[in-house]
Structure formats: structure tokens, C-alpha cells
Design a protein around this motif. Structure first.
Motif, PDB file in Angstrom:
ATOM      1  N   GLY A 153       0.857  -1.183   0.000  1.00 26.72           N
ATOM      2  CA  GLY A 153       0.000   0.000   0.000  1.00 26.72           C
ATOM      3  C   GLY A 153       0.884   1.220   0.000  1.00 26.72           C
TER       4      GLY A 153
ATOM      5  N   ARG B  11       1.109   3.874   2.797  1.00 27.48           N
ATOM      6  CA  ARG B  11       1.032   3.338   4.150  1.00 27.48           C
ATOM      7  C   ARG B  11       2.375   2.695   4.482  1.00 27.48           C
ATOM      8  NH1 ARG B  11      -2.213   6.419   5.042  1.00 27.48           N
ATOM      9  NH2 ARG B  11      -4.370   6.161   5.730  1.00 27.48           N
TER      10      ARG B  11
ATOM     11  N   VAL C  89      -2.911  -6.757  -7.508  1.00 20.21           N
ATOM     12  CA  VAL C  89      -3.007  -5.427  -6.888  1.00 20.21           C
ATOM     13  C   VAL C  89      -3.593  -4.421  -7.863  1.00 20.21           C
ATOM     14  CG1 VAL C  89      -1.636  -3.488  -6.041  1.00 20.21           C
ATOM     15  CG2 VAL C  89      -1.173  -5.791  -5.205  1.00 20.21           C
TER      16      VAL C  89
ATOM     17  N   PHE D 290      -6.802  -4.551  -5.824  1.00 17.58           N
ATOM     18  CA  PHE D 290      -6.377  -3.853  -4.604  1.00 17.58           C
ATOM     19  C   PHE D 290      -5.516  -2.639  -4.954  1.00 17.58           C
ATOM     20  CE2 PHE D 290      -6.783  -8.367  -3.598  1.00 17.58           C
ATOM     21  CZ  PHE D 290      -7.695  -8.340  -2.548  1.00 17.58           C
TER      22      PHE D 290
ATOM     23  N   ARG E 292      -5.185   0.109  -3.635  1.00 22.36           N
ATOM     24  CA  ARG E 292      -4.600   0.745  -2.453  1.00 22.36           C
ATOM     25  C   ARG E 292      -3.564  -0.138  -1.782  1.00 22.36           C
ATOM     26  NH1 ARG E 292      -7.477   4.177   0.526  1.00 22.36           N
ATOM     27  NH2 ARG E 292      -5.583   4.227   1.774  1.00 22.36           N
TER      28      ARG E 292
ATOM     29  N   ILE F   9      -2.616  -4.597  -0.822  1.00 21.66           N
ATOM     30  CA  ILE F   9      -3.263  -5.711  -0.130  1.00 21.66           C
ATOM     31  C   ILE F   9      -3.198  -5.539   1.387  1.00 21.66           C
ATOM     32  CG2 ILE F   9      -3.158  -8.202   0.292  1.00 21.66           C
ATOM     33  CD1 ILE F   9      -2.155  -8.540  -2.561  1.00 21.66           C
TER      34      ILE F   9
ATOM     35  N   ALA G  81      -5.402  -2.715   2.473  1.00 20.45           N
ATOM     36  CA  ALA G  81      -6.813  -3.072   2.356  1.00 20.45           C
ATOM     37  C   ALA G  81      -7.255  -3.931   3.539  1.00 20.45           C
ATOM     38  CB  ALA G  81      -7.059  -3.808   1.038  1.00 20.45           C
TER      39      ALA G  81
ATOM     40  N   GLU H 268      -7.629  -1.720   6.595  1.00 22.59           N
ATOM     41  CA  GLU H 268      -8.818  -0.876   6.538  1.00 22.59           C
ATOM     42  C   GLU H 268     -10.091  -1.686   6.742  1.00 22.59           C
ATOM     43  OE1 GLU H 268      -8.691   1.375   2.974  1.00 22.59           O
ATOM     44  OE2 GLU H 268      -7.018   2.627   3.632  1.00 22.59           O
ATOM     45  N   LEU H 269     -10.072  -2.973   6.369  1.00 19.44           N
ATOM     46  CA  LEU H 269     -11.228  -3.819   6.636  1.00 19.44           C
ATOM     47  C   LEU H 269     -11.424  -4.026   8.124  1.00 19.44           C
ATOM     48  CD1 LEU H 269     -11.000  -6.625   3.914  1.00 19.44           C
ATOM     49  CD2 LEU H 269     -12.790  -4.900   4.166  1.00 19.44           C
TER      50      LEU H 269
END
Length: 353
Positions: free
Chosen positions: A280, A283, A320, A324, A326, A328, A331, A334-335
Motif C-alpha cells: 500500500g 502506508r 493489486v 487492490f 490501495r 493488499i 486493504a 482498513e477492513l
């Protein structure tokens, strides 16, 4: 800066994790990493250091691409520049215990200078962002080609030969006084430098500088109209990324005591992009986790003697891009804790920047 100010920056929103549960988990993971060598052989600890040493390289690309909006395929060039610089300096100063330390400083400084020169012409020449990945890749391939042509005895600096495609060998390990950093010592040395690089990057992206950098990524014209010198911000993050890539290069040559031109080739140039994309790109912690895991997978497959690693890396990058965007790891994070991120805003300038 006060302790509370540092804590606010560490706990900023521009990276994964702000809750007390997160910091407890982070402390537990750090403790596990510190205790890991006590349950491993020296060879296994050295391998664990290898999984860590590429993290500064990936963090630098995350700063440059994820937060600055500038994609580079040339980070391994600085990886190689630092490695060869260290080998030359430490090799020529092998008679003194200060040689490796001088080599470390020289490698980082050399990367910063080359990055500053390259970045100056790119950013102050107002080269468009879509051209920068091509220029950085060309720079990397040119460096690989040049280093591959240095096989003759005449290609030496002092007593150290560059070695051509066979590479530079017998590179001294890092040492302080009589303490040579190998095995367990090298693991803790790598862990300390990697953790320091991560903390510094996290502080930076949550600072005023980081906010401006994100604003440049989102809207160059608006940020410039508010009085910020966007070229300076782009250049500084480019130099920072080069220095972090150089740090990984320094750790690599101390780990294996050698370096070859293939380390700055086409495939190594693509790998950091995959690590950052899978984690990400905006991040830092996700990037660090992805880099560690993908290096572990790559090493495990190579040790098993199969050639599936490039296929897996390519498949991950495709996944990705399709599912994904943003990242893996980001993600998944964030889940677990859904959070809507507000659109980036340009911080009010304190004055001309």
C-alpha cells in the motif's frame, strides 16, 4: 520538539495504526523480533536480517511514490552506488577499524549527491511525472551496463577492483572497534537501522512537510499557488529516497560481503515497486510488512531450488492493479478498522516556502 509533540506525530493519520491496541501489538511484534535470534542459529539470524535490510529501500520509494506522487524505477541504482562506494572505501581503509564507518557515511553521502544532481535536472527542469519512471529506469540500466564493463585490472580504485560482471568481493563487514557485526550482531544492527528509518519516515509524513508533500501529490498547481516551492519538496523527498535506498545497499554488502552489477538490473529495479504496491504505497507500515514477507517468500523459493518467485511477484502485482489499487496489506488493515480518509488539503503556509 517535546515528547508529546513527537507522540502526536507518531500517532498521526498518515500511516496505519493509532489505537492503544495497535501500539500494544506493535510492541509485542518488536519484542518478538528482539527475541527471535535467541531461538535461531547464527545462519538463520543472518537470513532474518536479509528480510529486513530491504525495508529502508521500500520505505524510500513509499515516501517518493506513495506520498510524493513520483514513481521511480531507479531506486536500486542508489542501492548499488552505496554498496560499491562502501566496498571501495572500506576496502582501501581495511587497515583501520574506522574504514567501515567512513564507508557507511561515504555511501549515504554519495547517494544523496547523485540523487540531488539527478533530481535537480528532473524537477527544476519541470520534467513531466510520466517521464520520470523512464528516466530513472534508463539511469539504472546505464549504471548496470557500466559496472559490467569494469572487469579489467585497470578498473580499480586504490587497491579495490570493481570486478565487472563478477562483482566486487571480499567487502569488509561493519565494525566498531574490535566488534565485527556478523551473525547475531548484524541482525540487531539491521533491525535497529530499519526501525529507525521507519520511525523517522512516520514522523516526517505526519509533519507539516508531509502534509505539503501529500498536497503536491494531489494538486501541484494549487499547492504552488499557495506559495510553496513544490520543486524543493520534490527534490528533498527524492534525495531522501535515494539515501534510504543507499542504506539498504550498505546493509546488503555487509550481509553478503559482495555486490554484482546484476543487483541494479531490470528485475531488481521492478521488485521495490511490487513490494510497495502490494503493501500500500501511502502506508509505510504496510510497505514494511509486505517487503519483509515478499523477501521471505522469494528467499524460501530460491532455497528450494525452483523458479516460481518471478511468477508469484508478477501475479501479485497484477492482482493489486486489478483488485487492490490501495495495496493488499493496507486493504486488510482498513477492513479491520474502516475509516474514511478526507481529501488532502493544502496546509496554510507560514510564509514563502
Amino acid at each position: 520538539m517535546t515528547g508529546m509533540g513527537i507522540w502526536r506525530l507518531l500517532n498521526g493519520e498518515e500511516d496505519i495504526g493509532q489505537s492503544p491496541r495497535f501500539w500494544l501489538g506493535a510492541g509485542a511484534v518488536l519484542l518478538a523480533l528482539l527475541l527471535l535470534p535467541f531461538y535461531q542459529t547464527e545462519f538463520q539470524a543472518s537470513n532474518a536480517a536479509y528480510y529486513l535490510l530491504n525495508i529502508p529501500l521500500a520505505l524510500g520509494l513509499s515516501m517518493l511514490w506513495g506520498y510524493g506522487g513520483i514513481l521511480s524505477f531507479g531506486q536500486v541504482a542508489y542501492f548499488g552506488i552505496a554498496g560499491y562506494t562502501y566496498g571501495v572505501i572500506a576496502g582501501n581503509l581495511s587497515a583501520t577499524s574506522l574504514g567501515p564507518l567512513i564507508g557507511m557515511v561515504g555511501g549515504i553521502v554519495c547517494c544523496a549527491i547523485v540523487g540531488a544532481i539527478f533530481g535537480y535536472f528532473v524537477f527544476f527542469g519541470r520534467v513531466q511525472n510520466w517521464i520520470i519512471p523512464i528516466l530513472t529506469l534508463v539511469f539504472t540500466l546505464l549504471l548496470e551496463t557500466f559496472l559490467g564493463q569494469t572487469a579489467g585490472y585497470q578498473w580499480r580504485i586504490g587497491t579495490v577492483q570493481l570486478g565487472g560482471y563478477n562483482g566486487m568481493t571480499s567487502i569488509p563487514s561493519f565494525q566498531i572497534g574490535d566488534r565485527v557485526f556478523q551473525g547475531y550482531w548484524f541482525y540487531f544492527f539491521t533491525l535497529g537501522l530499519t526501525l529507525s528509518a521507519y520511525v523517522c519516515c512516520r514522523l516526517l509524513v505526519n509533519s507539516h512537510y508531509g502534509k505539503v508533500l501529500i498536497a503536491v501529490r494531489e494538486d501541484v498547481l494549487r499547492t504552488e499557488m499557495l506559495g510553496y516551492d513544490i520543486r524543493v519538496h520534490q527534490l528533498t523527498v527524492f534525495v531522501l529516497a535515494a539515501a534510504l535506498a543507499g542504506l539498504s545497499g550498505l546493509l546488503y554488502v555487509q550481509w553478503g560481503n559482495y555486490i554484482t552489477p546484476s543487483q541494479v538490473g531490470l528485475v531488481p529495479a521492478a521488485l521495490p515497486v511490487i513490494w510497495v504496491a502490494v503493501g500500500g504505497r501511502d502506508r509505510l507500515l504496510a510497505v514494511a510488512i509486505a517487503t519483509y514477507l515478499l523477501n521471505w517468500i522469494n528467499y524460501a523459493l530460491s532455497e528450494a531450488g525452483n523458479e516460481y518467485a518471478p511468477v508469484i511477484m508478477g501475479t501479485l502485482l497484477l492482482a493489486v492493479m486489478l483488485f487492490f489499487p490501495r495495496g493488499i496489506i493496507a486493504a486488510i488493515a482498513e477492513l479491520r478498522r474502516p475509516k474514511s480518509r478526507a481529501a488532502a488539503t493544502v496546509p496554510a503556509p507560514d510564509g514563502p516556502k
